[in-house]
Design a protein around this motif. Structure first.
Motif, PDB file in Angstrom:
ATOM      1  N   THR A  68      -3.657   3.596  -7.858  1.00 15.40           N
ATOM      2  CA  THR A  68      -2.673   4.155  -6.938  1.00 15.40           C
ATOM      3  C   THR A  68      -1.284   3.996  -7.533  1.00 15.40           C
ATOM      4  OG1 THR A  68      -4.000   3.588  -4.996  1.00 15.40           O
ATOM      5  CG2 THR A  68      -1.678   4.028  -4.627  1.00 15.40           C
ATOM      6  N   SER A  69      -0.565   5.110  -7.624  1.00 16.22           N
ATOM      7  CA  SER A  69       0.825   5.087  -8.072  1.00 16.22           C
ATOM      8  C   SER A  69       1.693   5.612  -6.935  1.00 16.22           C
ATOM      9  CB  SER A  69       0.993   5.954  -9.324  1.00 16.22           C
ATOM     10  OG  SER A  69       2.352   6.012  -9.711  1.00 16.22           O
ATOM     11  N   GLN A  70       2.689   4.843  -6.540  1.00 20.73           N
ATOM     12  CA  GLN A  70       3.468   5.212  -5.357  1.00 20.73           C
ATOM     13  C   GLN A  70       4.957   4.990  -5.595  1.00 20.73           C
ATOM     14  OE1 GLN A  70       2.009   4.581  -1.121  1.00 20.73           O
ATOM     15  NE2 GLN A  70       3.394   2.866  -1.370  1.00 20.73           N
ATOM     16  N   MET A  71       5.748   5.982  -5.193  1.00 20.26           N
ATOM     17  CA  MET A  71       7.199   5.863  -5.261  1.00 20.26           C
ATOM     18  C   MET A  71       7.765   5.983  -3.846  1.00 20.26           C
ATOM     19  SD  MET A  71       9.961   5.401  -7.032  1.00 20.26           S
ATOM     20  CE  MET A  71       9.565   5.768  -8.758  1.00 20.26           C
ATOM     21  N   MET A  72       8.447   4.939  -3.398  1.00 15.94           N
ATOM     22  CA  MET A  72       9.047   4.949  -2.071  1.00 15.94           C
ATOM     23  C   MET A  72      10.567   4.972  -2.212  1.00 15.94           C
ATOM     24  SD  MET A  72       8.463   2.423   1.179  1.00 15.94           S
ATOM     25  CE  MET A  72       9.044   0.969   0.321  1.00 15.94           C
ATOM     26  N   VAL A  84       2.370   0.289  -8.536  1.00 14.45           N
ATOM     27  CA  VAL A  84       1.163   0.750  -9.216  1.00 14.45           C
ATOM     28  C   VAL A  84       0.074  -0.286  -8.991  1.00 14.45           C
ATOM     29  CG1 VAL A  84       0.095   1.384 -11.403  1.00 14.45           C
ATOM     30  CG2 VAL A  84       2.492   1.974 -10.967  1.00 14.45           C
ATOM     31  N   SER A  85      -1.073   0.155  -8.496  1.00 12.25           N
ATOM     32  CA  SER A  85      -2.189  -0.741  -8.216  1.00 12.25           C
ATOM     33  C   SER A  85      -3.446  -0.250  -8.903  1.00 12.25           C
ATOM     34  CB  SER A  85      -2.448  -0.835  -6.703  1.00 12.25           C
ATOM     35  OG  SER A  85      -1.327  -1.360  -6.019  1.00 12.25           O
ATOM     36  N   ASP A  86      -4.189  -1.178  -9.464  1.00  7.53           N
ATOM     37  CA  ASP A  86      -5.508  -0.899 -10.030  1.00  7.53           C
ATOM     38  C   ASP A  86      -6.506  -1.798  -9.320  1.00  7.53           C
ATOM     39  OD1 ASP A  86      -5.118   1.040 -12.281  1.00  7.53           O
ATOM     40  OD2 ASP A  86      -3.743  -0.523 -12.954  1.00  7.53           O
ATOM     41  N   ILE A  87      -7.525  -1.184  -8.699  1.00  4.51           N
ATOM     42  CA  ILE A  87      -8.494  -1.934  -7.905  1.00  4.51           C
ATOM     43  C   ILE A  87      -9.903  -1.562  -8.325  1.00  4.51           C
ATOM     44  CG2 ILE A  87      -9.422  -2.265  -5.573  1.00  4.51           C
ATOM     45  CD1 ILE A  87      -6.611  -1.806  -4.494  1.00  4.51           C
ATOM     46  N   SER A  88     -10.748  -2.564  -8.435  1.00  8.16           N
ATOM     47  CA  SER A  88     -12.168  -2.364  -8.724  1.00  8.16           C
ATOM     48  C   SER A  88     -12.966  -3.039  -7.624  1.00  8.16           C
ATOM     49  CB  SER A  88     -12.514  -2.971 -10.092  1.00  8.16           C
ATOM     50  OG  SER A  88     -13.885  -2.823 -10.384  1.00  8.16           O
ATOM     51  N   MET A  89     -13.985  -2.349  -7.101  1.00  9.42           N
ATOM     52  CA  MET A  89     -14.717  -2.869  -5.950  1.00  9.42           C
ATOM     53  C   MET A  89     -16.202  -2.562  -6.023  1.00  9.42           C
ATOM     54  SD  MET A  89     -14.340  -1.764  -1.913  1.00  9.42           S
ATOM     55  CE  MET A  89     -12.725  -2.516  -1.684  1.00  9.42           C
ATOM     56  N   ASP A  90     -17.020  -3.570  -5.726  1.00  6.43           N
ATOM     57  CA  ASP A  90     -18.442  -3.398  -5.445  1.00  6.43           C
ATOM     58  C   ASP A  90     -18.616  -3.511  -3.944  1.00  6.43           C
ATOM     59  OD1 ASP A  90     -19.162  -3.133  -8.086  1.00  6.43           O
ATOM     60  OD2 ASP A  90     -19.708  -5.232  -8.344  1.00  6.43           O
ATOM     61  N   GLU A 103      -4.897  -5.584  -9.452  1.00  7.64           N
ATOM     62  CA  GLU A 103      -3.547  -6.018  -9.818  1.00  7.64           C
ATOM     63  C   GLU A 103      -2.550  -4.991  -9.308  1.00  7.64           C
ATOM     64  OE1 GLU A 103      -2.155  -7.925 -13.806  1.00  7.64           O
ATOM     65  OE2 GLU A 103      -1.748  -5.761 -13.979  1.00  7.64           O
ATOM     66  N   THR A 104      -1.435  -5.480  -8.781  1.00  6.06           N
ATOM     67  CA  THR A 104      -0.372  -4.612  -8.272  1.00  6.06           C
ATOM     68  C   THR A 104       0.941  -4.965  -8.952  1.00  6.06           C
ATOM     69  OG1 THR A 104      -1.428  -4.345  -6.105  1.00  6.06           O
ATOM     70  CG2 THR A 104       0.922  -3.892  -6.226  1.00  6.06           C
ATOM     71  N   MET A 256      12.674   7.141   5.029  1.00  4.11           N
ATOM     72  CA  MET A 256      12.176   6.946   3.679  1.00  4.11           C
ATOM     73  C   MET A 256      11.209   8.062   3.337  1.00  4.11           C
ATOM     74  SD  MET A 256       9.468   3.807   4.141  1.00  4.11           S
ATOM     75  CE  MET A 256      10.618   2.879   5.157  1.00  4.11           C
ATOM     76  N   ASN A 257      11.051   8.287   2.034  1.00  3.37           N
ATOM     77  CA  ASN A 257      10.079   9.241   1.530  1.00  3.37           C
ATOM     78  C   ASN A 257       9.089   8.497   0.659  1.00  3.37           C
ATOM     79  OD1 ASN A 257       9.480  11.137  -1.134  1.00  3.37           O
ATOM     80  ND2 ASN A 257       9.259  12.238   0.791  1.00  3.37           N
ATOM     81  N   ILE A 258       7.816   8.842   0.794  1.00  4.89           N
ATOM     82  CA  ILE A 258       6.771   8.205   0.002  1.00  4.89           C
ATOM     83  C   ILE A 258       5.975   9.283  -0.720  1.00  4.89           C
ATOM     84  CG2 ILE A 258       4.667   6.791   0.042  1.00  4.89           C
ATOM     85  CD1 ILE A 258       5.757   5.445   2.556  1.00  4.89           C
ATOM     86  N   LYS A 259       5.921   9.163  -2.022  1.00  2.00           N
ATOM     87  CA  LYS A 259       5.065  10.029  -2.834  1.00  2.00           C
ATOM     88  C   LYS A 259       4.024   9.145  -3.500  1.00  2.00           C
ATOM     89  CE  LYS A 259       8.404  13.720  -3.888  1.00  2.00           C
ATOM     90  NZ  LYS A 259       9.521  13.228  -3.074  1.00  2.00           N
ATOM     91  N   SER A 260       2.757   9.478  -3.329  1.00  2.00           N
ATOM     92  CA  SER A 260       1.705   8.637  -3.895  1.00  2.00           C
ATOM     93  C   SER A 260       0.617   9.490  -4.519  1.00  2.00           C
ATOM     94  CB  SER A 260       1.100   7.720  -2.833  1.00  2.00           C
ATOM     95  OG  SER A 260       0.446   8.466  -1.829  1.00  2.00           O
ATOM     96  N   VAL A 261      -0.001   8.943  -5.550  1.00  2.00           N
ATOM     97  CA  VAL A 261      -1.137   9.559  -6.219  1.00  2.00           C
ATOM     98  C   VAL A 261      -2.262   8.527  -6.216  1.00  2.00           C
ATOM     99  CG1 VAL A 261      -2.031  10.530  -8.361  1.00  2.00           C
ATOM    100  CG2 VAL A 261       0.350  10.954  -7.696  1.00  2.00           C
ATOM    101  N   VAL A 262      -3.400   8.896  -5.632  1.00  2.00           N
ATOM    102  CA  VAL A 262      -4.552   8.004  -5.560  1.00  2.00           C
ATOM    103  C   VAL A 262      -5.705   8.660  -6.302  1.00  2.00           C
ATOM    104  CG1 VAL A 262      -6.133   6.745  -4.059  1.00  2.00           C
ATOM    105  CG2 VAL A 262      -3.787   7.171  -3.302  1.00  2.00           C
TER     106      VAL A 262
END
Length: 288
Positions: A68-72, A84-90, A103-104, A256-262
């Motif tokens: 996830t990449s997000q600009m607020m 910027v967050s990178d997540i791995s999940m089982d 990690e964020t 505020m404005n939030i632009k995010s890419v997931v």
């Protein structure tokens, strides 16, 4: 100046909008895939939607990798915060359980680049355990809050087929393409009809939280949400879901404005064993 608590709520709201939908024409080859072996299925969008719906009902476990990449942008403060967050999940579905690492990173000109925040978490019927990196110890969520937490998790990890049913009204708005291995569904969602749908989904996810969050939702305007969904031709299960979102939020007069890419990748359907909390984690954990 908007408080960090409000920023955190806004950022959470900004990345909790996921969905899947699908209509009645055969798929055109995606650009660059013309002539590829397998890019010739004659299934209609409606048929793919139905098969994906049925396959989703049989999911009992999966692995997910999400970036996830997000600009607020906080207008009144003249501040931009990049996350910027990178997540791995089982994850297993019955019983609901997951093991998550990630990690964020946060950065802004005003606050500078902050140290990365590592995360490790277990959620099972035994409870929720989170590793606290600054103290180098495990923490356990209080048992008094587990019922509320369970309700929120159930809502956020709802059966994919239910999400598809909610979005079925918009299946005619999707474009429908195919590559050698995947059906590709795309939707650029904007307008009041999507605002209502996304608002309802987010309200379900956050409905157990306090009224301040409800106020956040009421002050939210969805400018645009673009979906790109890849459905595996063999399994009819999602392999990739990419979402670009642009929204405005107003909280107590602050805008505020939030632009995010997931970008999410799904794999190992039905391959994840039962998730258990290691004995050393249970023994070490301190209840919050």
């Amino acid at each position: 100046m908007i408080q960090l608590k409000k920023w955190a709520m806004a950022m959470s709201a900004g990345i909790l909008t996921l969905g899947l939908a699908a209509c009645g024409e055969t798929a055109e080859p995606a650009p660059g895939s013309e002539g590829e072996k397998g890019a010739d299925s004659d299934l209609t969008l409606e048929e793919v939607f139905a098969k994906t719906n049925a396959a989703s009902e049989e999911i009992n476990s999966l692995h997910a990798d999400m970036t996830t990449s997000q600009m607020m942008t906080v207008e009144s403060a003249g501040m931009e915060i990049e996350t910027v967050s990178d997540i791995s999940m089982d994850m297993t579905m019955e019983p609901m359980a997951f093991y998550q690492t990630g990690e964020t990173k946060m950065n802004s000109e005003e606050m500078g680049e902050m140290p990365p925040m590592a995360m490790e978490m277990y959620y099972t019927e035994e409870g929720m355990y989170m590793f606290e990196p600054t103290m180098q110890t495990w923490m356990k969520m209080p048992s008094t809050e587990m019922e509320q937490l369970q309700t929120m998790i159930d809502q956020q990890t709802a059966d994919p087929s239910k999400q598809m049913e909610e979005l079925e009204a918009f299946k005619d708005d999707f474009t429908f393409e195919q590559t050698a291995d995947d059906y590709v569904l795309k939707l650029n969602a904007s307008g009041e009809e999507y605002q209502e749908l996304i608002g309802e989904q987010m309200e379900q996810m956050l409905g157990q939280m306090d009224m301040e969050v409800q106020t956040v939702l009421e002050g939210m305007t969805i400018n645009e949400v673009a979906y790109e969904i890849f459905i595996d031709k063999e399994t009819f299960l999602p392999s990739v879901i990419n979402i670009d979102m642009d929204l405005d939020m107003e909280i107590e007069g602050e805008s505020m404005n939030i632009k995010s890419v997931v970008d999410s990748e799904y794999s190992k359907y039905g391959e994840i064993d039962a998730i258990t909390v290691p004995a050393e984690v249970v023994e070490q954990a301190q209840e919050i």
